[in-house]
Motif scaffolding. Sequence first.
Motif, PDB file in Angstrom:
ATOM      1  N   ILE A 169      -3.523   1.115  16.315  1.00  0.00           N
ATOM      2  CA  ILE A 169      -2.618  -0.044  16.374  1.00  0.00           C
ATOM      3  C   ILE A 169      -2.964  -0.909  17.592  1.00  0.00           C
ATOM      4  O   ILE A 169      -3.064  -2.133  17.499  1.00  0.00           O
ATOM      5  CB  ILE A 169      -1.142   0.417  16.414  1.00  0.00           C
ATOM      6  N   GLU A 192      -1.970  -8.134  -5.229  1.00  0.00           N
ATOM      7  CA  GLU A 192      -1.693  -6.927  -6.036  1.00  0.00           C
ATOM      8  C   GLU A 192      -1.069  -5.817  -5.200  1.00  0.00           C
ATOM      9  O   GLU A 192      -0.478  -4.883  -5.743  1.00  0.00           O
ATOM     10  CB  GLU A 192      -2.975  -6.448  -6.741  1.00  0.00           C
ATOM     11  N   LEU A 220       9.116   6.018  10.387  1.00  0.00           N
ATOM     12  CA  LEU A 220       8.376   5.387  11.496  1.00  0.00           C
ATOM     13  C   LEU A 220       9.313   4.498  12.297  1.00  0.00           C
ATOM     14  O   LEU A 220      10.452   4.239  11.891  1.00  0.00           O
ATOM     15  CB  LEU A 220       7.211   4.554  10.935  1.00  0.00           C
ATOM     16  N   GLN A 257       4.788   5.001  17.881  1.00  0.00           N
ATOM     17  CA  GLN A 257       4.439   5.147  16.463  1.00  0.00           C
ATOM     18  C   GLN A 257       3.610   6.414  16.245  1.00  0.00           C
ATOM     19  O   GLN A 257       3.768   7.100  15.234  1.00  0.00           O
ATOM     20  CB  GLN A 257       3.674   3.898  15.976  1.00  0.00           C
TER      21      GLN A 257
HETATM   22  C1  LHQ Z   1       2.021  -1.285  -1.495  1.00  0.00           C
HETATM   23  C2  LHQ Z   1       2.779  -1.429  -0.327  1.00  0.00           C
HETATM   24  C3  LHQ Z   1       2.253  -0.920   0.863  1.00  0.00           C
HETATM   25  C4  LHQ Z   1       0.398  -0.194  -0.325  1.00  0.00           C
HETATM   26  C5  LHQ Z   1       3.858  -2.315  -1.937  1.00  0.00           C
HETATM   27  N1  LHQ Z   1       1.075  -0.318   0.818  1.00  0.00           N
HETATM   28  N2  LHQ Z   1       0.838  -0.658  -1.495  1.00  0.00           N
HETATM   29  C6  LHQ Z   1       2.304   1.581  10.404  1.00  0.00           C
HETATM   30  C7  LHQ Z   1       1.018   2.129  10.592  1.00  0.00           C
HETATM   31  C8  LHQ Z   1      -0.048   1.411  11.127  1.00  0.00           C
HETATM   32  C9  LHQ Z   1      -0.148   0.192  11.441  1.00  0.00           C
HETATM   33  C10 LHQ Z   1       0.748  -0.844  11.299  1.00  0.00           C
HETATM   34  O1  LHQ Z   1       2.106  -0.679  11.067  1.00  0.00           O
HETATM   35  C11 LHQ Z   1       2.749   0.342  10.572  1.00  0.00           C
HETATM   36  C12 LHQ Z   1       4.126   0.047  10.277  1.00  0.00           C
HETATM   37  C13 LHQ Z   1       4.429  -0.294   8.855  1.00  0.00           C
HETATM   38  O2  LHQ Z   1       4.130  -1.343   8.366  1.00  0.00           O
HETATM   39  S1  LHQ Z   1       5.289   0.890   8.058  1.00  0.00           S
HETATM   40  C14 LHQ Z   1       5.926   0.063   6.670  1.00  0.00           C
HETATM   41  C15 LHQ Z   1       4.951   0.010   5.546  1.00  0.00           C
HETATM   42  N3  LHQ Z   1       5.558  -0.664   4.405  1.00  0.00           N
HETATM   43  C16 LHQ Z   1       6.447  -0.100   3.600  1.00  0.00           C
HETATM   44  O3  LHQ Z   1       6.894   1.006   3.761  1.00  0.00           O
HETATM   45  C17 LHQ Z   1       6.862  -0.930   2.424  1.00  0.00           C
HETATM   46  C18 LHQ Z   1       6.530  -0.221   1.141  1.00  0.00           C
HETATM   47  N4  LHQ Z   1       6.860  -1.058   0.014  1.00  0.00           N
HETATM   48  C19 LHQ Z   1       8.078  -1.167  -0.480  1.00  0.00           C
HETATM   49  O4  LHQ Z   1       9.031  -0.569  -0.014  1.00  0.00           O
HETATM   50  C20 LHQ Z   1       8.252  -2.101  -1.637  1.00  0.00           C
HETATM   51  O5  LHQ Z   1       7.000  -2.290  -2.238  1.00  0.00           O
HETATM   52  C21 LHQ Z   1       8.836  -3.462  -1.208  1.00  0.00           C
HETATM   53  C22 LHQ Z   1      10.318  -3.292  -0.824  1.00  0.00           C
HETATM   54  C23 LHQ Z   1       8.055  -4.080  -0.034  1.00  0.00           C
HETATM   55  C24 LHQ Z   1       8.731  -4.451  -2.384  1.00  0.00           C
HETATM   56  O6  LHQ Z   1       9.264  -3.865  -3.546  1.00  0.00           O
HETATM   57  P1  LHQ Z   1       8.953  -4.536  -4.965  1.00  0.00           P
HETATM   58  O7  LHQ Z   1       9.150  -5.995  -4.890  1.00  0.00           O
HETATM   59  O8  LHQ Z   1       9.739  -3.764  -5.968  1.00  0.00           O
HETATM   60  O9  LHQ Z   1       7.381  -4.346  -5.225  1.00  0.00           O
HETATM   61  P2  LHQ Z   1       6.622  -2.994  -5.643  1.00  0.00           P
HETATM   62  O10 LHQ Z   1       7.176  -1.844  -4.897  1.00  0.00           O
HETATM   63  O11 LHQ Z   1       6.591  -2.897  -7.133  1.00  0.00           O
HETATM   64  O12 LHQ Z   1       5.121  -3.286  -5.099  1.00  0.00           O
HETATM   65  C25 LHQ Z   1       4.132  -3.966  -5.861  1.00  0.00           C
HETATM   66  C26 LHQ Z   1       2.834  -3.218  -5.688  1.00  0.00           C
HETATM   67  O13 LHQ Z   1       2.450  -3.257  -4.335  1.00  0.00           O
HETATM   68  C27 LHQ Z   1       2.983  -1.734  -6.066  1.00  0.00           C
HETATM   69  O14 LHQ Z   1       1.753  -1.315  -6.605  1.00  0.00           O
HETATM   70  P3  LHQ Z   1       1.621  -1.028  -8.196  1.00  0.00           P
HETATM   71  O15 LHQ Z   1       0.213  -0.585  -8.348  1.00  0.00           O
HETATM   72  O16 LHQ Z   1       2.641  -0.011  -8.536  1.00  0.00           O
HETATM   73  O17 LHQ Z   1       1.904  -2.370  -8.831  1.00  0.00           O
HETATM   74  C28 LHQ Z   1       3.185  -1.054  -4.744  1.00  0.00           C
HETATM   75  O18 LHQ Z   1       2.759   0.273  -4.713  1.00  0.00           O
HETATM   76  C29 LHQ Z   1       2.288  -1.910  -3.854  1.00  0.00           C
HETATM   77  N5  LHQ Z   1       2.728  -1.847  -2.463  1.00  0.00           N
HETATM   78  N6  LHQ Z   1       3.916  -2.074  -0.628  1.00  0.00           N
HETATM   79  N7  LHQ Z   1       2.891  -1.058   2.044  1.00  0.00           N
END
Ligand code: LHQ
Length: 259
Positions: free
Chosen positions: A88, A25, A145, A239
Amino acid sequence: MLESNPSVLIDQKGAVGVITLNRPERLNAITIPMMQRLDHALADFGANEGVGSIVLQATGKGFCAGQDLRVLSQFYRQHDSAELGDVIQRHYNPVIQRIAELPVAVIAAVQGVAAGAGWSIAMACDLRLAARSASFVPAFGKLGLSPDLGGTSSLVEAVGLGKAMEYSLVTDRVTADEAAEMGLINRVVADEELTDCAMQWAKRIATIPREAVRVTKKALREAAGMSHGGRLKNEAHDQSICAGNMDHRNLLESFVSKP
Ligand code: LHQ
């Protein structure tokens, strides 16, 4: 099923350890408990002489959307941004280090999206298979980031500095086909064949004596110049610097406050 936890499932199929990220989810976005659980699962399989390889896969339509941004937003309410690097280092980087040092190969089976730290985790694995519908999203920049969890060195080592810059700063999404063409992943397979293909590779590797796999991994990683320790620490520190920037905070809040 040997043991289970809602967000990380652990199973053993013959000589293959199977770890499944299981928060569909949230597109398997990671949290500290998930990373701890993942690390324990890897350590247990590494210590189990009956396991010759590991498949890391995920449930639902995404492989892993990186850090759970709702959790990150909460974190900033309770902690100073400078503490992020320490978190991290303590809770996330051990998984990356563990994969490199395990005496068995870890195969990532990527379906759907691998974003941010989710992409880094896939890159940390020894081998990557991806479903044709998979994609790789460098989510770090859009959030203010920089790449972490080994994502800086693994990307440069896979595709070279120029392309790593492009993927980090310009590209929105890398398709599975482009990822294979660029050497980011080993192979693209039809979506419905991903699990079987990962298991076939894992079973094949499991026939190789563990000591040979351990030494091969070590030698190849050293040949590629991959010495993780210092780089992981530097990334975590960097970070923290990004985490202290208000642009990052605003971008994060605009993601988590979406209706
Ligand atoms: C999410 C997320 C998410 C929560 C989708 N969190 N809910 C930093 C700090 C500390 C330690 C480790 O590393 C890091 C570095 C990082 O990892 S920074 C990068 C974090 N990730 C992102 O910025 C990605 C955010 N997500 C997106 O941009 C999109 O969701 C992507 C492109 C991955 C996918 O898009 P779609 O296929 O259109 O899916 P969606 O956006 O509709 O997501 C489905 C659900 O998952 C949605 O929730 P909802 O309740 O509306 O159905 C999103 O809110 C949730 N979700 N990523 N990272």
